[in-house]
Design a protein around this motif. Structure first.
Motif, PDB file in Angstrom:
ATOM      1  N   ASP A 146       0.859   5.609   5.333  1.00 32.16           N
ATOM      2  CA  ASP A 146       1.586   4.341   5.486  1.00 32.16           C
ATOM      3  C   ASP A 146       0.280   3.329   5.070  1.00 32.16           C
ATOM      4  OD1 ASP A 146       1.738   1.831   7.626  1.00 32.16           O
ATOM      5  OD2 ASP A 146       3.648   2.495   7.150  1.00 32.16           O
ATOM      6  N   GLN A 201      -0.166   0.259   6.219  1.00 34.97           N
ATOM      7  CA  GLN A 201      -0.470  -0.636   7.254  1.00 34.97           C
ATOM      8  C   GLN A 201      -1.748   0.184   8.094  1.00 34.97           C
ATOM      9  OE1 GLN A 201      -0.076  -3.687   7.970  1.00 34.97           O
ATOM     10  NE2 GLN A 201       1.259  -3.756   5.994  1.00 34.97           N
ATOM     11  N   ARG A 202      -1.504   1.656   8.011  1.00 29.74           N
ATOM     12  CA  ARG A 202      -2.354   2.675   8.737  1.00 29.74           C
ATOM     13  C   ARG A 202      -3.668   3.230   7.706  1.00 29.74           C
ATOM     14  NH1 ARG A 202      -0.510   8.010  11.988  1.00 29.74           N
ATOM     15  NH2 ARG A 202      -1.782   7.836  13.726  1.00 29.74           N
ATOM     16  N   ASP A 205      -7.277   3.674   8.659  1.00 27.85           N
ATOM     17  CA  ASP A 205      -7.612   3.286  10.028  1.00 27.85           C
ATOM     18  C   ASP A 205      -8.498   4.431  10.707  1.00 27.85           C
ATOM     19  OD1 ASP A 205      -7.646   3.109  13.031  1.00 27.85           O
ATOM     20  OD2 ASP A 205      -5.498   3.237  13.159  1.00 27.85           O
ATOM     21  N   ASP A 208      -5.647  -2.193  -3.679  1.00 29.40           N
ATOM     22  CA  ASP A 208      -5.581  -2.402  -2.124  1.00 29.40           C
ATOM     23  C   ASP A 208      -6.371  -1.311  -1.578  1.00 29.40           C
ATOM     24  OD1 ASP A 208      -3.957  -4.632  -2.610  1.00 29.40           O
ATOM     25  OD2 ASP A 208      -2.189  -3.558  -2.091  1.00 29.40           O
TER      26      ASP A 208
END
Length: 282
Positions: free
Chosen positions: A7, A9-10, A13, A91
């Motif tokens: 993902d 957004q993840r 992490d 990104d």
């Protein structure tokens, strides 16, 4: 292995074990190249036998990437087969760069993340890429890491010290100017069991080697080296106050030689002075 779906957004992490491992591996064995404008790429090249790990990296990455294989001559083989994972997304590269994966040469400058991260998973990634797990020629378990980064070597020593209770003194070797951090016997068993836990993301062959270390038993009659006694700040203050090796040895329950060496290290700045000692006492 924990379920970790890719993902954006993840992605990366580092509190997620798989991403912490992946980042450690990339710091050690990846190469981030910057091209003209927004161009650039991340590449990781490993033995083709370990291509399964690159496929897992590909699955964890929510951006397009490719895996190719090639055969080339090396110092060890005329026909070495390797697998190469390539990721071009700006990104993704920006996220990795922000976390501490520099563009270009990185062997001395990489360091553990400054954000929260899964510590043992990060270190397992580093060891999988630049370390070894197995048995010595005499059959003793060992876990080792070869790195040019002072920060990474120091962090492994810090973490392993918490797990095993064993201290290591960092020193670059004279031949290659790198650090060779080594744990053997019971210390290696403890460290390997901690880093390579059941279900973790890792190189399969190193996971198997780590699992096999648990079967070693110290032979009867083999001496166990006593654990080194660490110097405390209070002991340093006593040593400096007395300014006499014999007197300090009697008060602290240490040898005169250890007091002499410790006082020399404090006076020369090789060991930091305890907080309450002013610079004028150096």
């Amino acid at each position: 292995m924990a379920d970790c779906e890719p993902d954006a957004q993840r992605f990366m992490d580092l509190t997620v074990p798989e991403y912490a491992y992946m980042f450690g591996f990339l710091q050690a064995d990846g190469h981030l190249a910057q091209g003209v404008g927004r161009k650039g790429r991340l590449t990781v090249e490993i033995n083709a036998k370990d291509v399964g790990l690159l496929r897992r990296f590909q699955q964890l990455t929510p951006y397009y990437s490719s895996i190719t294989e090639r055969t080339r001559a090396t110092n060890f083989s005329e026909a070495h087969r390797s697998a190469v994972w390539t990721l071009c997304s700006l990104d993704a590269r920006t996220a990795l760069n922000d976390l501490g994966l520099p563009y270009g040469s990185k062997s001395r400058t990489v360091a553990p993340p400054t954000v929260a991260f899964a510590r043992r998973d990060y270190l397992r990634g580093v060891v999988d890429a630049d370390g070894s797990v197995g048995r010595t020629g005499k059959g003793f378990p060992f876990v080792s890491l070869t790195t040019a980064s002072t920060a990474v070597a120091a962090y492994l020593c810090f973490y392993a010290g918490k797990v095993t209770g064993s201290e290591r003194t960092l020193k670059r070797n004279a031949r290659d100017d790198v650090y060779n951090v080594l744990y053997t016997k019971e210390n290696a068993q403890l460290l390997a069991a901690d880093l390579y836990y059941d279900g973790c993301l890792s190189l399969e062959r190193k996971q198997a080697a780590a699992d096999a270390l648990s079967t070693w038993i110290r032979p009867a009659g083999m001496r166990v080296a006593p654990a080194r006694r660490r110097w405390t700040a209070d002991e340093d203050r006593v040593l400096l106050r007395l300014d006499d090796d014999a007197a300090a040895a009697a008060e602290l329950g240490r040898t005169e030689k250890s007091c002499c060496i410790r006082r020399w290290r404090l006076r020369t700045g090789r060991t930091p002075m305890p907080a309450s000692v002013s610079p004028s006492r150096k």
